[in-house]
Structure formats: structure tokens, C-alpha cells
Design a protein around this motif. Structure first.
Motif, mmCIF file in Angstrom:
data_model
loop_
_atom_site.group_PDB
_atom_site.id
_atom_site.type_symbol
_atom_site.label_atom_id
_atom_site.label_comp_id
_atom_site.label_asym_id
_atom_site.label_seq_id
_atom_site.Cartn_x
_atom_site.Cartn_y
_atom_site.Cartn_z
ATOM 1 N N VAL A 52 -42.309 -90.799 -75.553
ATOM 2 C CA VAL A 52 -42.025 -89.499 -76.053
ATOM 3 C C VAL A 52 -41.992 -89.683 -77.468
ATOM 4 C CG1 VAL A 52 -40.352 -87.625 -75.901
ATOM 5 C CG2 VAL A 52 -40.088 -89.295 -73.960
ATOM 6 N N GLU B 64 -41.321 -81.054 -60.785
ATOM 7 C CA GLU B 64 -40.881 -81.429 -62.100
ATOM 8 C C GLU B 64 -42.194 -81.552 -62.961
ATOM 9 O OE1 GLU B 64 -38.669 -81.903 -64.332
ATOM 10 O OE2 GLU B 64 -37.165 -81.439 -63.714
ATOM 11 N N ALA C 123 -41.446 -82.501 -79.316
ATOM 12 C CA ALA C 123 -41.617 -83.837 -78.445
ATOM 13 C C ALA C 123 -43.031 -83.690 -77.899
ATOM 14 C CB ALA C 123 -40.489 -84.138 -77.459
ATOM 15 N N GLU D 100 -35.557 -70.522 -55.810
ATOM 16 C CA GLU D 100 -36.466 -71.260 -56.812
ATOM 17 C C GLU D 100 -37.625 -70.141 -57.040
ATOM 18 O OE1 GLU D 100 -36.672 -73.637 -59.256
ATOM 19 O OE2 GLU D 100 -38.719 -72.818 -59.395
ATOM 20 N N GLY E 253 -28.983 -84.408 -70.610
ATOM 21 C CA GLY E 253 -29.046 -83.092 -70.122
ATOM 22 C C GLY E 253 -28.945 -83.194 -68.688
ATOM 23 N N ALA F 42 -30.116 -88.672 -74.035
ATOM 24 C CA ALA F 42 -30.722 -88.701 -72.651
ATOM 25 C C ALA F 42 -29.549 -88.003 -71.702
ATOM 26 C CB ALA F 42 -31.461 -90.013 -72.524
ATOM 27 N N ARG G 51 -45.030 -86.155 -74.883
ATOM 28 C CA ARG G 51 -44.527 -86.970 -73.791
ATOM 29 C C ARG G 51 -45.354 -87.023 -72.669
ATOM 30 N NH1 ARG G 51 -39.280 -84.477 -71.118
ATOM 31 N NH2 ARG G 51 -40.042 -82.230 -70.777
ATOM 32 N N ASP H 119 -37.715 -64.765 -57.831
ATOM 33 C CA ASP H 119 -37.438 -64.821 -59.250
ATOM 34 C C ASP H 119 -36.331 -63.915 -59.429
ATOM 35 O OD1 ASP H 119 -37.350 -64.299 -61.822
ATOM 36 O OD2 ASP H 119 -39.470 -63.455 -62.144
ATOM 37 N N VAL H 120 -34.914 -64.457 -59.516
ATOM 38 C CA VAL H 120 -33.831 -63.814 -59.616
ATOM 39 C C VAL H 120 -33.450 -63.252 -61.099
ATOM 40 C CG1 VAL H 120 -31.377 -64.018 -59.165
ATOM 41 C CG2 VAL H 120 -32.924 -65.215 -57.979
ATOM 42 N N ARG H 121 -33.546 -62.085 -61.071
ATOM 43 C CA ARG H 121 -33.477 -61.111 -62.307
ATOM 44 C C ARG H 121 -31.746 -60.772 -62.641
ATOM 45 N NH1 ARG H 121 -36.869 -63.220 -64.620
ATOM 46 N NH2 ARG H 121 -36.530 -61.790 -66.105
ATOM 47 N N GLY I 119 -30.772 -79.864 -61.637
ATOM 48 C CA GLY I 119 -29.092 -79.353 -61.393
ATOM 49 C C GLY I 119 -29.032 -78.662 -60.096
ATOM 50 N N GLY J 298 -32.343 -71.422 -58.888
ATOM 51 C CA GLY J 298 -32.878 -72.615 -59.639
ATOM 52 C C GLY J 298 -32.979 -73.876 -58.696
ATOM 53 N N GLY K 152 -25.726 -76.994 -65.514
ATOM 54 C CA GLY K 152 -26.787 -77.638 -65.928
ATOM 55 C C GLY K 152 -27.201 -77.074 -67.184
ATOM 56 N N ASP K 153 -28.585 -76.919 -67.671
ATOM 57 C CA ASP K 153 -29.014 -76.379 -68.735
ATOM 58 C C ASP K 153 -28.538 -74.953 -68.905
ATOM 59 O OD1 ASP K 153 -30.125 -78.631 -69.598
ATOM 60 O OD2 ASP K 153 -32.147 -78.050 -69.711
ATOM 61 N N THR L 297 -31.412 -66.188 -66.819
ATOM 62 C CA THR L 297 -31.242 -64.831 -66.841
ATOM 63 C C THR L 297 -29.906 -64.473 -66.473
ATOM 64 O OG1 THR L 297 -32.076 -64.759 -64.888
ATOM 65 C CG2 THR L 297 -33.699 -64.086 -66.201
HETATM 66 C C1 LIG Z 1 -38.156 -84.386 -74.105
HETATM 67 C C2 LIG Z 1 -36.819 -84.200 -73.225
HETATM 68 C C3 LIG Z 1 -36.395 -85.515 -72.638
HETATM 69 C C4 LIG Z 1 -35.344 -85.636 -71.749
HETATM 70 N N1 LIG Z 1 -34.738 -86.577 -71.450
HETATM 71 C C5 LIG Z 1 -33.786 -86.789 -70.556
HETATM 72 C C6 LIG Z 1 -33.205 -87.840 -70.133
HETATM 73 O O1 LIG Z 1 -33.751 -89.169 -70.223
HETATM 74 N N2 LIG Z 1 -31.983 -87.834 -69.249
HETATM 75 C C7 LIG Z 1 -31.485 -86.666 -68.892
HETATM 76 O O2 LIG Z 1 -30.304 -86.863 -68.274
HETATM 77 N N3 LIG Z 1 -32.051 -85.506 -69.622
HETATM 78 C C8 LIG Z 1 -33.403 -85.777 -70.150
HETATM 79 N N4 LIG Z 1 -33.468 -84.200 -70.875
HETATM 80 C C9 LIG Z 1 -32.810 -82.989 -70.415
HETATM 81 C C10 LIG Z 1 -33.225 -82.587 -69.058
HETATM 82 O O3 LIG Z 1 -34.628 -82.593 -68.645
HETATM 83 C C11 LIG Z 1 -32.719 -81.104 -68.664
HETATM 84 O O4 LIG Z 1 -31.431 -81.280 -69.111
HETATM 85 C C12 LIG Z 1 -32.472 -80.850 -67.172
HETATM 86 O O5 LIG Z 1 -33.812 -80.954 -66.530
HETATM 87 C C13 LIG Z 1 -31.768 -79.762 -66.734
HETATM 88 O O6 LIG Z 1 -31.984 -79.404 -65.503
HETATM 89 P P1 LIG Z 1 -31.615 -77.833 -64.938
HETATM 90 O O7 LIG Z 1 -31.657 -78.181 -63.378
HETATM 91 O O8 LIG Z 1 -30.279 -77.544 -65.487
HETATM 92 O O9 LIG Z 1 -32.678 -77.130 -65.385
HETATM 93 P P2 LIG Z 1 -34.265 -76.994 -65.334
HETATM 94 O O10 LIG Z 1 -34.732 -78.374 -65.077
HETATM 95 O O11 LIG Z 1 -34.683 -76.178 -66.498
HETATM 96 O O12 LIG Z 1 -34.405 -76.226 -64.063
HETATM 97 C C14 LIG Z 1 -34.246 -74.717 -63.639
HETATM 98 C C15 LIG Z 1 -34.642 -74.295 -62.519
HETATM 99 O O13 LIG Z 1 -34.721 -72.950 -62.642
HETATM 100 C C16 LIG Z 1 -35.954 -72.301 -62.246
HETATM 101 N N5 LIG Z 1 -35.712 -70.842 -62.567
HETATM 102 C C17 LIG Z 1 -35.770 -70.454 -63.935
HETATM 103 N N6 LIG Z 1 -35.503 -69.141 -63.939
HETATM 104 C C18 LIG Z 1 -35.470 -68.753 -62.687
HETATM 105 C C19 LIG Z 1 -35.097 -67.591 -62.087
HETATM 106 N N7 LIG Z 1 -35.114 -66.405 -62.713
HETATM 107 N N8 LIG Z 1 -35.135 -67.501 -60.686
HETATM 108 C C20 LIG Z 1 -35.184 -68.401 -59.819
HETATM 109 N N9 LIG Z 1 -35.276 -69.818 -60.462
HETATM 110 C C21 LIG Z 1 -35.825 -69.773 -61.677
HETATM 111 C C22 LIG Z 1 -37.044 -73.062 -62.603
HETATM 112 O O14 LIG Z 1 -38.143 -72.768 -62.160
HETATM 113 C C23 LIG Z 1 -36.432 -74.458 -62.685
HETATM 114 O O15 LIG Z 1 -37.047 -75.014 -61.356
HETATM 115 C C24 LIG Z 1 -34.743 -84.319 -71.459
HETATM 116 C C25 LIG Z 1 -35.288 -83.081 -72.033
HETATM 117 C C26 LIG Z 1 -36.401 -83.009 -72.852
HETATM 118 C C27 LIG Z 1 -36.852 -81.744 -73.350
#
Ligand SMILES: Cc1cc2nc3c(=O)[nH]c(=O)nc-3n(C[C@H](O)[C@H](O)[C@H](O)COP(=O)(O)OP(=O)(O)OC[C@H]3O[C@@H](n4cnc5c(N)ncnc54)[C@H](O)[C@@H]3O)c2cc1C
Length: 391
Positions: free
Chosen positions: A229, A43, A186, A36, A307, A305, A188, A134-136, A17, A13, A294-295, A169
Motif C-alpha cells: 500500500v 472484497e 492510497a 447486499e 477499520g 489498520a 494498493r 439496494d436498500v435506500r 462488518g 450490507g 462498522g464504517d 444511506t
Molecule cells: C487502504 C486501506 C487499508 C485498510 N487496511 C485495513 C487493515 O489493515 N485492517 C483493518 O481492520 N481495516 C483496514 N481498512 C479499513 C477497512 O477496509 C474498513 O473499515 C472495513 O472494510 C469496513 O467494513 P464494513 O463492512 O463496515 O464496510 P464495507 O466494507 O464498506 O461494506 C459495506 C457493504 O455494504 C454494501 N452496501 C453499500 N450500500 C448498500 C445499500 N444501499 N444496500 C445494500 N448494501 C449496501 C456494500 O456493497 C458492501 O458490501 C483499510 C481501509 C483502506 C481504505
């Protein structure tokens, strides 16, 4: 055949994060490969708030200055009553804030943040960036790991960090839990600043709160764009159904709000909606040389705000633990999990609580407004645990 040689730490990913932890590990001398799924890194077209607990880490990663060239540094975070239009309370981001937290509160376009992280990763010889992966599945194999992709290709690495988001996954290795839908949605997007009529506070983060709704506004991209938003609770929510949180419901719900919010709502894009989803906190993120970040580890409602901020905190902590534990990456991942899971669980659970305060109605609304009005703008009592983190 994988183009990598098995000596990298694999990151699944390449969102905020994934790129943050790639950079954090590379800065600590580690070779990293980001896998990725998408055809390119990217984004969505909306804003992001970054609090000092995360800007502190971005500074350590050496990217805060570049981020500052795209961001806006708000003067205040202002809370407004969405029904009456009255100001409830504010947090001053001026001198008292700076002397307390040192690092800034900033708001920016998500793609600007991702671009800065991506440029920093591309400039690091230790980082390999691969798209369309696409890592499964991930497996601990011998003294390393394997990442198995949907097309059957296999990447071998020293360890694997799953930063693959809410629907991770890899998380299935560790938990059989499912995302939890809140009956909130939401709408936005960021629009050119010229489309906003001038009013006091275009340089602030403004959060309008009301019965089962809130509306957030702030400038991004050096003030060239304005991010908005609109969130509301849908009465039509049914598990498994897609027919809820519609544009008609959005309009009907916001009909009760003050003129300012109703006017601003006309500028909100209606072509896509984001249902609000999180998961219950879990204590186990790590299995051998595989861990979550991360998520993927701790998805949360966005009401605080935090995540992305928590994902960035994770990145700094994980790289510190890897540096501290030498070649024992399983021990490093375990120590990272122990350092992080209660902190992130607190943020996940507090986001729910804060949502209830924001969305209060009736006597709850009156009580919230009266309580918040007593706070001084430079009173950080309830924020230190979140923004003052230095782990
Ligand atoms: C409406 C809204 C507003 C927000 N506002 C804020 C804010 O103001 N401040 C804040 O800190 N947070 C905010 N957040 C939260 C924030 O957007 C997320 O917590 C953050 O983007 C998570 O980042 P991540 O890298 O963990 O996950 P993601 O952004 O989901 O990234 C995951 C990545 O993994 C890739 N991926 C998925 N599956 C696979 C796979 N099988 N193999 C390879 N790659 C894969 C995806 O394509 C993606 O690029 C908000 C969220 C929402 C919904």
C-alpha cells in the motif's frame, strides 16, 4: 414481495462488518437476513491486518481456525524510515505478545476473510443471504422495521443493522454529516510473491514512514502473495476535484525515498486509487430498532489498520447486547451504542494523530525516530488500550 417473514434481524450490507454481525447474531440463536447491494458478495484484491482485539472476536465466532489456514502470522511489525532506509522500531509478535494478548496478529487477503465469513454464514441455517438488494431507506414501523429497496421492494424485520459502509444511506436517518476527505490517497494491491526480490523481512509487516507518505508491505494468502500500500499527501488536492493524487504525483513524491521503497513502488498497481476519507465521530448510532455498525457508524483513516477490526468488535458487542436484553431490541441497540461509541471515537481520532506522527518531516521526523528507537520491541505500553480490548 419479500422472501423473508418479518422475524429476522435485517443486516444491510454484506461486507466484513455485515457478515460478522450476521454470524455473531446467529451464533446467539437469532434469525438474520443479510441484504447486499452488489450482485455477489466480494472484497477488493488487497490485504488486511487483523489485530488481537478482533481475532479474539473471530475466535468466539468459531472462524479463527479457518482464517488461520489462509493467513500469515507475522513475526514482527517493523517501522522503517522511508528516506534513510533505517529501521526505527519494531513490535515483536512472539512469546511476550502471545502471553499478553492470547490471540494473534494476522495478515490476510481481504477476499479470503470474506470467503471464510461467507462460508460460515452459509452453513448457519438461521442466516439468509440476499444479493442485489439496494436498500435506500429504513423505517421503524410498529414493533418492527421496514427496509425499502431502490426497486420498491420492502423487507420487514424485527430490527435493522446498517453495515453499509462509509457512504451509508441509513446513516442519513441519524446524522446529516458528510464524509471528510483527507488530501491523501492510497495505491494498493497484492502481487505474486515471486515478483518480490528476496530481502530480510518478507514475513513481517513493514511500515515505511516519511514526509507526508507511508508505504506498507506484508505477505498474505499463506505467503503466496505480497500486499503493498503506497500512501501520500497530494499538494493538488482541491475539494470536489478528481484531478489529484495522480500516478505522476505518486512517482514524484516517492522519488525522495530510499532504493528499497522506490524499487518496491514499481510493483504497485496504478489502475485504481483510494482517496482517504473518514467522518467525525458521532454519539448517536441508534434510532429505535435501527442501528449502525462498522464504517457506517465510525469510518476511520486506515493508519492504525483498525477499520475492519472495529467492525468485528462491534459485531461481538451487538450480539452480546441482543442476547442480554431479550426481546427489547431497541434497548439492546441503545446499550450497544453506549458500549461502543467512545471506544470507536478514540480509534478514529488516534488514527489521525498516528498519521501525523508517520508523516512527520524535519525536526518532527528526527524526534519521532529518536523516541521510537527507545522503545523495547516487547513494550506494549501504547498498544494495550487498542489490542488488549476484551469488551
Ligand atoms: C487502504 C486501506 C487499508 C485498510 N487496511 C485495513 C487493515 O489493515 N485492517 C483493518 O481492520 N481495516 C483496514 N481498512 C479499513 C477497512 O477496509 C474498513 O473499515 C472495513 O472494510 C469496513 O467494513 P464494513 O463492512 O463496515 O464496510 P464495507 O466494507 O464498506 O461494506 C459495506 C457493504 O455494504 C454494501 N452496501 C453499500 N450500500 C448498500 C445499500 N444501499 N444496500 C445494500 N448494501 C449496501 C456494500 O456493497 C458492501 O458490501 C483499510 C481501509 C483502506 C481504505
Amino acid at each position: 414481495m419479500s422472501p423473508i417473514d418479518g422475524r429476522s434481524i435485517l443486516i444491510v450490507g454484506g461486507g466484513i462488518g455485515g457478515l460478522s454481525v450476521a454470524l455473531a447474531l446467529a451464533r446467539r440463536g437469532r434469525r438474520v437476513t443479510v441484504l447486499e447491494r452488489a450482485a455477489q458478495f466480494g472484497e477488493i484484491g488487497a490485504g488486511l491486518q487483523i489485530a488481537p482485539n478482533a481475532s479474539r472476536v473471530l475466535d468466539r465466532l468459531g472462524v479463527l481456525e479457518a482464517i488461520g489456514r489462509h493467513a500469515v502470522f507475522p513475526s514482527r511489525l517493523v517501522f522503517m524510515d522511508a528516506l534513510s532506509g533505517e529501521r526505527i522500531s519494531a513490535i515483536d509478535c512472539g512469546a511476550a505478545f502471545t502471553s499478553r494478548y492470547v490471540f494473534p496478529y494476522l495478515v490476510m487477503h481481504r477476499s479470503d476473510l470474506l470467503d471464510v465469513l461467507l462460508a460460515a454464514c452459509r452453513a448457519e441455517a438461521r442466516i439468509t443471504l440476499l444479493t442485489a438488494q439496494d436498500v435506500r431507506r429504513a423505517e421503524n414501523v410498529g414493533d418492527g422495521v421496514e427496509a425499502v429497496c431502490a426497486d420498491g421492494s420492502v423487507h420487514r424485520g424485527l430490527a435493522l443493522v446498517a453495515a453499509d459502509g462509509l457512504h451509508s444511506t441509513i446513516r442519513r436517518m441519524l446524522s446529516d454529516d458528510a464524509p471528510v476527505a483527507a488530501p491523501y490517497v492510497a495505491y494498493r494491491g497484492a502481487i505474486p510473491m515471486e515478483e518480490m526480490s528476496a530481502h530480510a523481512g518478507l514475513d513481517n509487516v513493514v511500515m515505511w514512514v516519511g514526509p507526508q507518505m507511508h508505504f506498507v508491505q506484508y505477505p498474505v494468502r499463506r505467503g503466496e502473495l505480497y500486499n503493498q500500500v503506497a500512501v501520500f499527501g497530494s499538494r493538488r488536492y482541491r475539494e470536489g476535484s478528481e484531478d489529484w493524487g495522480t500516478v505522476e504525483e505518486l512517482e514524484a513524491h516517492y522519488a525522495q525515498t530510499c532504493d528499497h521503497v522506490r524499487r518496491a513502488l514499481t510493483k504497485i498497481r496504478r489502475d485504481r486509487r483510494w482517496p482517504m476519507v473518514d467522518r467525525q465521530p458521532i454519539a448517536t448510532w441508534t434510532q429505535g430498532r435501527v442501528t449502525l455498525l462498522g464504517d457506517a457508524a465510525h469510518p476511520m483513516l486506515q493508519y492504525l489498520a483498525q477499520g475492519a477490526c472495529q467492525a468485528i468488535e462491534d459485531a461481538g458487542c451487538l450480539a452480546d447486547q441482543v442476547a442480554a436484553q431479550g426481546e427489547d431490541l431497541a434497548a439492546a441497540f441503545q446499550a450497544y451504542q453506549e458500549a461502543r461509541y467512545l471506544r470507536t471515537a478514540r480509534v478514529q481520532l488516534t488514527a489521525h494523530f498516528f498519521g501525523e506522527i508517520c508523516h512527520a518531516e524535519g525536526v518532527g521526523r528526527t524526534l519521532r525516530n529518536a523516541w521510537a528507537a527507545q522503545r523495547a520491541e516487547a513494550d506494549f505500553t501504547y498498544l494495550d488500550w487498542l489490542w488488549g480490548w476484551q469488551g
